[in-house]
Design a protein around this motif. Structure first.
Motif, PDB file in Angstrom:
ATOM      1  N   CYS A   1      -1.636  -0.568   1.530  1.00  9.65           N
ATOM      2  CA  CYS A   1      -2.572  -1.686   1.615  1.00  9.65           C
ATOM      3  C   CYS A   1      -2.613  -2.526   0.346  1.00  9.65           C
ATOM      4  O   CYS A   1      -3.150  -3.641   0.371  1.00  9.65           O
ATOM      5  CB  CYS A   1      -3.987  -1.167   1.898  1.00  9.65           C
ATOM      6  SG  CYS A   1      -4.223  -0.507   3.563  1.00  9.65           S
ATOM      7  N   LEU A   2      -2.087  -2.008  -0.757  1.00  6.80           N
ATOM      8  CA  LEU A   2      -2.228  -2.711  -2.031  1.00  6.80           C
ATOM      9  C   LEU A   2      -1.599  -4.114  -2.019  1.00  6.80           C
ATOM     10  O   LEU A   2      -2.244  -5.069  -2.454  1.00  6.80           O
ATOM     11  CB  LEU A   2      -1.648  -1.861  -3.162  1.00  6.80           C
ATOM     12  CG  LEU A   2      -1.811  -2.433  -4.572  1.00  6.80           C
ATOM     13  CD1 LEU A   2      -3.292  -2.637  -4.890  1.00  6.80           C
ATOM     14  CD2 LEU A   2      -1.169  -1.505  -5.600  1.00  6.80           C
ATOM     15  N   PRO A   3      -0.372  -4.301  -1.533  1.00 17.65           N
ATOM     16  CA  PRO A   3       0.169  -5.674  -1.504  1.00 17.65           C
ATOM     17  C   PRO A   3      -0.671  -6.615  -0.647  1.00 17.65           C
ATOM     18  O   PRO A   3      -0.846  -7.785  -0.999  1.00 17.65           O
ATOM     19  CB  PRO A   3       1.578  -5.482  -0.917  1.00 17.65           C
ATOM     20  CG  PRO A   3       1.928  -4.066  -1.205  1.00 17.65           C
ATOM     21  CD  PRO A   3       0.638  -3.312  -1.089  1.00 17.65           C
TER      22      PRO A   3
ATOM     23  N   HIS B   1     -11.388 -10.481  -8.239  1.00 16.90           N
ATOM     24  CA  HIS B   1     -11.131 -10.528  -6.800  1.00 16.90           C
ATOM     25  C   HIS B   1     -10.111  -9.463  -6.398  1.00 16.90           C
ATOM     26  O   HIS B   1     -10.215  -8.860  -5.330  1.00 16.90           O
ATOM     27  CB  HIS B   1     -10.615 -11.915  -6.410  1.00 16.90           C
ATOM     28  CG  HIS B   1     -11.616 -13.004  -6.658  1.00 16.90           C
ATOM     29  ND1 HIS B   1     -11.256 -14.323  -6.754  1.00 16.90           N
ATOM     30  CD2 HIS B   1     -12.951 -12.967  -6.838  1.00 16.90           C
ATOM     31  CE1 HIS B   1     -12.336 -15.059  -6.968  1.00 16.90           C
ATOM     32  NE2 HIS B   1     -13.382 -14.253  -7.027  1.00 16.90           N
ATOM     33  N   SER B   2      -9.119  -9.238  -7.252  1.00 16.36           N
ATOM     34  CA  SER B   2      -8.108  -8.216  -6.950  1.00 16.36           C
ATOM     35  C   SER B   2      -8.736  -6.830  -6.910  1.00 16.36           C
ATOM     36  O   SER B   2      -8.417  -6.010  -6.041  1.00 16.36           O
ATOM     37  CB  SER B   2      -6.991  -8.260  -7.993  1.00 16.36           C
ATOM     38  OG  SER B   2      -6.316  -9.505  -7.967  1.00 16.36           O
ATOM     39  N   VAL B   3      -9.634  -6.555  -7.874  1.00 16.09           N
ATOM     40  CA  VAL B   3     -10.315  -5.258  -7.886  1.00 16.09           C
ATOM     41  C   VAL B   3     -11.151  -5.085  -6.627  1.00 16.09           C
ATOM     42  O   VAL B   3     -11.168  -4.014  -6.006  1.00 16.09           O
ATOM     43  CB  VAL B   3     -11.193  -5.123  -9.144  1.00 16.09           C
ATOM     44  CG1 VAL B   3     -12.032  -3.848  -9.085  1.00 16.09           C
ATOM     45  CG2 VAL B   3     -10.324  -5.108 -10.396  1.00 16.09           C
ATOM     46  N   TYR B   4     -11.838  -6.174  -6.237  1.00 11.86           N
ATOM     47  CA  TYR B   4     -12.659  -6.096  -5.031  1.00 11.86           C
ATOM     48  C   TYR B   4     -11.814  -5.807  -3.802  1.00 11.86           C
ATOM     49  O   TYR B   4     -12.112  -4.898  -3.022  1.00 11.86           O
ATOM     50  CB  TYR B   4     -13.437  -7.396  -4.837  1.00 11.86           C
ATOM     51  CG  TYR B   4     -14.049  -7.515  -3.455  1.00 11.86           C
ATOM     52  CD1 TYR B   4     -15.232  -6.877  -3.145  1.00 11.86           C
ATOM     53  CD2 TYR B   4     -13.408  -8.244  -2.452  1.00 11.86           C
ATOM     54  CE1 TYR B   4     -15.785  -6.958  -1.882  1.00 11.86           C
ATOM     55  CE2 TYR B   4     -13.952  -8.338  -1.185  1.00 11.86           C
ATOM     56  CZ  TYR B   4     -15.140  -7.700  -0.906  1.00 11.86           C
ATOM     57  OH  TYR B   4     -15.667  -7.770   0.352  1.00 11.86           O
ATOM     58  N   GLU B   5     -10.764  -6.588  -3.592  1.00 12.37           N
ATOM     59  CA  GLU B   5      -9.945  -6.425  -2.393  1.00 12.37           C
ATOM     60  C   GLU B   5      -9.229  -5.080  -2.381  1.00 12.37           C
ATOM     61  O   GLU B   5      -9.142  -4.422  -1.338  1.00 12.37           O
ATOM     62  CB  GLU B   5      -8.927  -7.568  -2.279  1.00 12.37           C
ATOM     63  CG  GLU B   5      -9.527  -8.924  -1.952  1.00 12.37           C
ATOM     64  CD  GLU B   5     -10.078  -8.998  -0.534  1.00 12.37           C
ATOM     65  OE1 GLU B   5      -9.986  -8.006   0.219  1.00 12.37           O
ATOM     66  OE2 GLU B   5     -10.611 -10.060  -0.172  1.00 12.37           O
ATOM     67  N   ALA B   6      -8.694  -4.676  -3.534  1.00  9.18           N
ATOM     68  CA  ALA B   6      -8.021  -3.375  -3.596  1.00  9.18           C
ATOM     69  C   ALA B   6      -9.011  -2.252  -3.326  1.00  9.18           C
ATOM     70  O   ALA B   6      -8.714  -1.291  -2.589  1.00  9.18           O
ATOM     71  CB  ALA B   6      -7.353  -3.195  -4.956  1.00  9.18           C
ATOM     72  N   GLY B   7     -10.203  -2.350  -3.927  1.00  4.36           N
ATOM     73  CA  GLY B   7     -11.216  -1.328  -3.694  1.00  4.36           C
ATOM     74  C   GLY B   7     -11.685  -1.292  -2.256  1.00  4.36           C
ATOM     75  O   GLY B   7     -11.877  -0.217  -1.676  1.00  4.36           O
TER      76      GLY B   7
END
Length: 449
Positions: free
Chosen positions: A104-106, A118-124
């Protein structure tokens, strides 16, 4: 091809940075920490399979997830529905949380588009969702991975629980982001960022369940089941978008109705059209100054333009025009706008009409309309009173703050007025022409001239 939008796009429409950035950062970090803890616990209990087959399958899921974005369907509220729920749930039940989170990371980084927070939010968010899904599956299926669940019914039930876990995590993360990071009301956050996505997301969860149940029986032939479920979610999303398009059509029809009525009002009061245009501009600029999102600003602009249509043919008590106007808007399919128009002559001190509402019981949009309309009436003038100069109109707003007008709204408008050019203050210039020009999305006060 039209660019699809994620929950983060809904958030970005509220402004470049959240008013409560610390809460947003803490919430994003908590999601990531929860995902890491869940993955660690799962590995402790079940172990982590290390093989080229798992790595290849994770890579396949990563590619499929990224491919869902160009085909996402924009829906009301600024979000977009895609097939990711079904794929994330399947990844969790086939691979476990660690491989699924890596897959899911990409996809998460594609949604975030480069912003660190935003990247931390979406990855989390995505990692937390697959972690919950992987935990929910063995609780129902009795095995940590779908390959170990021999009973199709148990496997399907476990996958359904996994899909619902992904949907629940997405909904909680989106609502929490808007409530704690941006100070939105919980009900509005649910309505704007969660509810429109639920039908297609639930269809994706069901598709994952059916595909998982069919795997032990039919093997790769179960893939069409997943495809049909994804198609059903796509159709549900398109239906939600169609409802949004209908609302936009109603707005356009309402503007046309208002323009026709203002033409009639203008025969007896040549300034009615100019006051309507000025009220719409001032209301929209106040709303932007107060941080309302663009979609809400646009609807308020239309309501402001239409707020006096109840005066058409009115020969009795003029205080009844808000109620008459609200009924006309309801008949035109603009129920939300009708509420704001109905209450735009209420006062914080309870001495307004038609119901004598006080303070917080008056919708914010109605309080903004009251200030915008009052100032427009002062500086434009009317058949019974001449136009007032800026200083006198400003003084009237200040004197009424907290009693006749909402104090917070008045202060926001004063900030707009105090930095505005003279033409803006007296509702003059091309921007105040009739009919009012369309304002570009995100435009700030005085930007359109």
């Amino acid at each position: 091809m039209r660019r699809s939008r994620s929950t983060m796009d809904v958030v970005r429409s509220l402004g470049p940075e959240p008013p409560n950035g610390a809460s947003l950062a803490n919430g994003s970090g908590a999601l990531a920490a929860f995902a890491l803890a869940s993955c660690a616990a799962w590995v402790y209990w079940y172990g982590m399979p290390l093989s080229a087959g798992f790595a290849a399958l994770a890579g396949l899921f990563a590619a499929l997830l990224c491919l869902t974005r160009p085909f996402a369907v924009p829906i009301p509220g600024g979000a977009a529905a895609d097939a990711s729920v079904a794929l994330r749930a399947l990844a969790a039940v086939l691979l476990g949380p660690v491989w699924a989170a890596l897959a899911c990371l990409p996809y998460a980084l594609l949604l975030a588009r480069g912003g660190r927070l935003h990247s931390v939010y979406e990855a989390g968010r995505t990692a937390a969702g697959v972690s919950l899904a992987a935990t929910a599956f063995p609780a129902v299926a009795g095995a940590p991975l779908a390959a170990g669940a021999g009973d199709p019914v148990a496997a399907g039930g476990g996958a359904l629980a996994a899909g619902l876990a992904v949907v629940s995590c997405d909904a909680a993360a989106a609502a929490g982001l808007l409530v704690f990071g941006y100070g939105r009301e919980a009900r509005r956050a649910w309505r704007e960022a969660v509810l429109p996505c639920l039908p297609p997301d639930l269809a994706g969860a069901l598709a994952a369940a059916l595909a998982t149940a069919a795997l032990p029986l039919y093997g790769p032939a179960a893939v069409p089941v997943l495809a049909l479920g994804v198609l059903a979610g796509h159709l549900l999303a398109r239906r939600a978008r169609g409802a949004g398009d209908s609302k936009q059509a109603a707005l356009s029809s309402g503007m046309a109705l208002g323009a026709a009525i203002l033409e009639e009002l203008g025969r007896s009061d040549g300034l009615a059209r100019r006051r309507a245009a000025a009220t719409a501009i001032y209301a929209a600029d106040i709303a932007r100054e107060m941080g309302l999102e663009p979609r809400r600003v646009e609807r308020l602009r239309v309501a402001a333009f239409l707020c006096d249509i109840g005066k058409l043919g009115l020969s009795g008590d003029p205080s009844s025009h808000p109620e008459r106007g609200a009924r006309m808007l309801e008949e035109a399919g603009l129920g939300e706008l009708a509420v704001w128009v109905r209450y735009h002559h209420e006062r914080p001190d309870g001495r307004g009409h038609p119901y004598g509402l006080r303070g917080p019981w008056i919708p914010l949009e109605a309080r903004i309309l009251a200030v915008a309309e009052a100032y427009a009436a002062l500086v434009v003038g009317g058949p019974r009173h001449p136009a007032t100069d800026f200083e006198a109109a400003r003084r009237r707003l200040c004197e009424g703050a907290g009693t006749g007008f909402d104090g917070e709204v008045v202060r926001a408008f004063l900030r707009v007025l105090d930095t505005a050019p003279p033409d803006y203050r007296r509702a003059a210039g091309p921007r105040f022409a009739y009919p009012p020009p369309e304002a570009p999305r995100g435009a700030s006060a005085h930007e359109v001239v």
